[in-house]
Enzyme design. Structure first.
Site, PDB file in Angstrom:
ATOM      1  N   ARG A  49       0.929  -1.243   0.153  1.00 43.24           N
ATOM      2  CA  ARG A  49       0.162  -0.153  -0.026  1.00 43.24           C
ATOM      3  C   ARG A  49       0.910   1.037   0.121  1.00 43.24           C
ATOM      4  O   ARG A  49       0.560   2.409  -0.733  1.00 43.24           O
ATOM      5  CB  ARG A  49      -0.818   0.056   1.043  1.00 43.24           C
ATOM      6  N   LYS A 139     -10.643  15.576   4.090  1.00 48.35           N
ATOM      7  CA  LYS A 139     -11.774  15.323   3.484  1.00 48.35           C
ATOM      8  C   LYS A 139     -12.729  14.345   4.435  1.00 48.35           C
ATOM      9  O   LYS A 139     -12.200  13.815   5.332  1.00 48.35           O
ATOM     10  CB  LYS A 139     -11.439  14.373   2.460  1.00 48.35           C
ATOM     11  N   GLU A 180     -17.440  16.640   1.188  1.00 48.17           N
ATOM     12  CA  GLU A 180     -17.834  15.614   0.133  1.00 48.17           C
ATOM     13  C   GLU A 180     -19.233  15.074   0.338  1.00 48.17           C
ATOM     14  O   GLU A 180     -19.352  14.030   1.079  1.00 48.17           O
ATOM     15  CB  GLU A 180     -16.972  14.628  -0.205  1.00 48.17           C
ATOM     16  N   LYS A 222     -16.757  19.173  -2.532  1.00 52.07           N
ATOM     17  CA  LYS A 222     -16.313  17.937  -3.572  1.00 52.07           C
ATOM     18  C   LYS A 222     -17.739  17.221  -3.862  1.00 52.07           C
ATOM     19  O   LYS A 222     -17.937  16.279  -3.153  1.00 52.07           O
ATOM     20  CB  LYS A 222     -15.338  17.059  -2.719  1.00 52.07           C
TER      21      LYS A 222
END
Ligand code: 13P
Length: 331
Positions: A49, A139, A180, A222
């Protein structure tokens, strides 16, 4: 404070969406990233990752088109092969580090099958730590869907409340919130139904953000683009998507928002780029750009497939997708 006063928060928000640059969303949770790696034939280890995110951010001249990269908690604490932490390395490369601060969705009580995004408990403490680790923006993703009375007013309210509180906590700590509210594209709904649902969502959100005293000029929205459902019989042209998207945003969002950075939401790389280009041809009070995940990174992951000899291929694929979405680079 007037709407034109400059503050460090507003400067950061403007820099995230300015000069045609956009945001790269590489913040898949450990579970989601592991599944994507497995899908590409890569063993889902912590090191893989990390290596995959290093491949992305060290793409040559990525900063020409990308202002910031969103990470999950794991990556923010990891380091590049040369020992610099991801936020430090990113800053040296001319980009800002972002952090996903929500902890995912849970069933929302009182709303059959709809979800609430969690992560408010202890958020101020986590945000302070992320600032110390070098994050500049954060976010939070709320997830809504269309059909069978959805999104319900209750799901809109509950998720708008969480988004507004997260945004306020972030701004108080100097992090730019990337807010978002995603309406999923799954379903056969028409573009008009998506416009109506997105309009209700954004109107509720705008009111709640104002109630919380969130500074629009110090945040980035977003949203999803306003498209027909993924399985609708008729799909829209980019011009239709652009018109519906811009009309919906203009009707609901304050004009002093720092900017709008769209998610790609499972659209193909080609479709997302064509829709964004059409949106950018329309007049808007705020800059419009991308905050794509899959539309930018899927080709890179497919080209790399965990092969150390194919890092350059993965980076070339990412660079191609960025160029496709940044007018000054594709010109
Ligand atoms: P997609 O562009 O793949 O929808 O991802 C963006 C994102 O950050 C979702 O939270």
């Amino acid at each position: 404070m007037t709407t034109t006063t400059s503050t460090p928060l507003r400067e950061t928000a403007r820099a995230l969406v300015g000069a045609g640059r956009g945001i790269l969303a590489a913040d898949e949770s450990v579970g989601t990233m592991s599944k994507r790696l497995q899908g590409a034939g890569v063993e889902p280890t912590q090191e893989n990752r990390r290596a995959y995110r290093e491949l992305l951010v060290t793409t040559e001249r990525l900063a020409d088109g990308v202002s910031g990269v969103i990470f999950c908690d794991e990556t923010l604490r990891q380091s590049l092969a040369d020992g610099r932490t991801f936020p430090r390395g990113l800053a040296d490369l001319g980009m800002m580090a972002g952090i996903k601060v929500d902890t995912g969705t849970t069933p929302l009580a009182g709303a059959d099958g709809e979800t609430l995004t969690e992560g408010l408990d202890g958020l101020a403490g986590r945000v302070a730590e992320y600032v110390g680790l070098g994050a500049r923006f954060a976010k939070w993703r709320a997830v809504l869907s269309i059909g069978d009375g959805r999104p319900s007013s209750w799901a809109l309210l509950a998720n708008a409340h969480a988004l507004a509180l997260y945004a306020r906590v972030c701004q108080d700590a100097g992090l730019v919130p990337v807010v978002e509210p995603e309406i999923l594209s799954e379903g056969a709904h028409t573009v008009h139904e998506t416009a109506a649902a997105t309009g209700r969502t954004l109107a509720t959100l705008a009111r709640t953000l104002a109630d919380a005293g969130v500074d629009p000029a110090g945040m980035v929205l977003k949203p999803n683009m306003v498209t027909a459902g993924a399985s609708a019989g008729r799909q829209c042209t980019p011009e239709e998507v652009a018109r519906a998207t811009v009309d919906t945003l203009r009707a609901t969002m304050p004009t002093d928002l720092a900017g709008v950075a769209f998610l790609s939401g499972g659209q193909s790389s080609e479709t997302a780029a064509a829709n964004l280009a059409a949106i950018r041809r329309l007049d808007t009070p705020w800059p419009t750009t991308f905050s794509f995940g899959r539309a930018l990174v899927s080709p890179a992951l497919g080209a790399w497939r965990g092969d150390t000899g194919a890092v350059a291929d993965g980076q070339a694929a990412l660079a191609g997708e960025v160029r496709r979405n940044v007018p000054v680079l594709s010109g």
